[in-house]
Write a protein that holds these residues in place. Structure first.
Motif, PDB file in Angstrom:
ATOM      1  N   TRP A 267      39.564  44.689  45.700  1.00 59.24           N
ATOM      2  CA  TRP A 267      39.721  45.592  44.874  1.00 59.24           C
ATOM      3  C   TRP A 267      40.593  45.618  44.175  1.00 59.24           C
ATOM      4  O   TRP A 267      40.726  45.489  42.631  1.00 59.24           O
ATOM      5  CB  TRP A 267      39.535  46.995  45.732  1.00 59.24           C
ATOM      6  N   ALA A 268      41.987  45.330  44.672  1.00 61.87           N
ATOM      7  CA  ALA A 268      43.126  45.482  43.799  1.00 61.87           C
ATOM      8  C   ALA A 268      43.269  44.220  42.890  1.00 61.87           C
ATOM      9  O   ALA A 268      43.557  44.377  41.576  1.00 61.87           O
ATOM     10  CB  ALA A 268      44.214  45.454  44.515  1.00 61.87           C
TER      11      ALA A 268
ATOM     12  N   THR B  50      40.995  32.144  38.561  1.00 61.03           N
ATOM     13  CA  THR B  50      41.549  31.944  40.032  1.00 61.03           C
ATOM     14  C   THR B  50      41.461  33.335  40.527  1.00 61.03           C
ATOM     15  O   THR B  50      41.190  33.580  41.939  1.00 61.03           O
ATOM     16  CB  THR B  50      42.851  31.232  39.975  1.00 61.03           C
ATOM     17  N   MET B  51      41.909  34.419  39.955  1.00 60.77           N
ATOM     18  CA  MET B  51      42.130  35.688  40.407  1.00 60.77           C
ATOM     19  C   MET B  51      40.700  36.338  40.672  1.00 60.77           C
ATOM     20  O   MET B  51      40.363  36.883  42.081  1.00 60.77           O
ATOM     21  CB  MET B  51      42.746  36.528  39.384  1.00 60.77           C
ATOM     22  N   LEU B  52      39.726  35.957  39.786  1.00 60.33           N
ATOM     23  CA  LEU B  52      38.168  36.533  40.435  1.00 60.33           C
ATOM     24  C   LEU B  52      37.863  35.854  41.458  1.00 60.33           C
ATOM     25  O   LEU B  52      37.470  36.357  42.540  1.00 60.33           O
ATOM     26  CB  LEU B  52      37.535  36.177  39.148  1.00 60.33           C
ATOM     27  N   TYR B  53      37.992  34.596  41.594  1.00 68.01           N
ATOM     28  CA  TYR B  53      37.669  33.747  43.115  1.00 68.01           C
ATOM     29  C   TYR B  53      38.394  34.174  44.013  1.00 68.01           C
ATOM     30  O   TYR B  53      37.886  34.462  45.450  1.00 68.01           O
ATOM     31  CB  TYR B  53      37.670  32.197  42.920  1.00 68.01           C
TER      32      TYR B  53
ATOM     33  N   TYR C 288      38.863  37.224  49.031  1.00 66.73           N
ATOM     34  CA  TYR C 288      39.465  38.519  49.968  1.00 66.73           C
ATOM     35  C   TYR C 288      37.872  39.373  50.534  1.00 66.73           C
ATOM     36  O   TYR C 288      38.154  39.937  51.644  1.00 66.73           O
ATOM     37  CB  TYR C 288      40.530  39.158  49.134  1.00 66.73           C
ATOM     38  N   GLU C 289      37.190  39.577  49.674  1.00 71.77           N
ATOM     39  CA  GLU C 289      36.076  40.287  49.985  1.00 71.77           C
ATOM     40  C   GLU C 289      35.305  39.905  51.089  1.00 71.77           C
ATOM     41  O   GLU C 289      34.653  40.488  52.092  1.00 71.77           O
ATOM     42  CB  GLU C 289      35.209  40.680  48.779  1.00 71.77           C
ATOM     43  N   LYS C 290      35.032  38.495  51.213  1.00 68.74           N
ATOM     44  CA  LYS C 290      34.444  37.674  52.170  1.00 68.74           C
ATOM     45  C   LYS C 290      35.149  37.989  53.372  1.00 68.74           C
ATOM     46  O   LYS C 290      34.546  37.906  54.618  1.00 68.74           O
ATOM     47  CB  LYS C 290      34.147  36.556  51.804  1.00 68.74           C
TER      48      LYS C 290
ATOM     49  N   LEU D 294      33.279  45.511  37.499  1.00 67.83           N
ATOM     50  CA  LEU D 294      32.180  45.956  38.116  1.00 67.83           C
ATOM     51  C   LEU D 294      31.971  45.624  39.647  1.00 67.83           C
ATOM     52  O   LEU D 294      31.602  46.541  40.669  1.00 67.83           O
ATOM     53  CB  LEU D 294      30.737  45.277  37.823  1.00 67.83           C
ATOM     54  N   ARG D 295      32.732  44.513  39.895  1.00 64.87           N
ATOM     55  CA  ARG D 295      33.106  44.247  41.450  1.00 64.87           C
ATOM     56  C   ARG D 295      34.059  45.206  42.072  1.00 64.87           C
ATOM     57  O   ARG D 295      33.700  45.691  43.429  1.00 64.87           O
ATOM     58  CB  ARG D 295      33.411  42.938  41.569  1.00 64.87           C
TER      59      ARG D 295
END
Length: 230
Positions: free
Chosen positions: A85-86, A67-70, A75-77, A109-110
């Motif tokens: 980033w955080a 869930t955190m990765l998604y 957020y990035e989008k 990496l992201r």
């Protein structure tokens, strides 16, 4: 590369169960799953504000690395580079601790990809401003004294900095953060002393002088007949 990462995260999320999963009540787990699914659907539809809100709610109910990765992706989008980033870094750290090394590598990496384009803000607090009890907030969140003068990643957009201290008038300033790479600096001004409340004067009351009553003359002694002095 982006597509491979997305497929990898999807597969890993379906296979690996977070360590805290078993500690969540069944009803809460169902709610978290529903919110997660809805968040992904909204993100694919491009409804990013709603999507990120649903993923945040899902993660608050049942914290999960997938869930955190998604959420970081959402957020990035949105353009919230510092938040993304955080969360990518946090997900990578938790995945590493849980032995989920592919996820840890993906998150790391992201985060590294975002670092060069982060916007940063420095809040300078000169010695003359550091009065007793000074509190500084950034968008309502406390900014600890150890972070004063430090370049901190922030999301682009409007950001409100406030300062307050006992005996002083609060100060507020809005800073506009440009999309990164960008670094802004704001110096906190000296706080103005709060006006002291006026003290009401007590009127002087002079009591009237009252003359003491005159003493009545002592009565003459009574003499019985036959008791006159010879």
């Amino acid at each position: 590369m982006h597509t491979r990462w997305w497929i990898s995260v999807c597969a890993l999320w379906l296979i690996v169960v977070p360590a805290t999963h078993a500690q969540v009540a069944a009803s809460d787990k169902a709610a978290a799953e529903a919110l997660f699914d809805r968040g992904l659907a909204l993100m694919r539809e491009g409804k990013l504000d709603e999507a990120c809100a649903r993923l945040e709610q899902s993660n608050a109910i049942e914290r999960g690395i997938g869930t955190m990765l998604y959420l970081a992706e959402c957020y990035e989008k949105q353009g919230r580079s510092a938040s993304a980033w955080a969360v990518f870094r946090e997900a990578a750290s938790e995945a590493q601790a849980a032995g989920q090394f592919e996820r840890a590598n993906a998150g790391r990496l992201r985060a590294e990809k975002l670092e060069p384009v982060l916007s940063k803000l420095i809040v300078d607090v000169p010695d003359a401003v550091r009065v007793q009890g000074l509190e500084v907030t950034r968008n309502g969140a406390p900014l600890a004294s150890g972070l004063w003068g430090v370049p901190l990643p922030v999301d682009p957009g409007r950001l409100v900095i406030e300062a307050r201290a006992p005996g002083y008038l609060p100060a507020s300033h809005t800073v506009t953060i440009e999309r990164g790479p960008h670094q802004a600096r704001y110096e906190l001004p000296v706080l103005a002393a709060a006006p002291q409340p006026a003290v009401a004067e007590t009127p002087l009351v002079i009591a009237p002088v009252v003359a003491a009553p005159a003493e009545a003359p002592a009565p003459a002694p009574l003499r019985e007949p036959g008791f006159n002095k010879v």
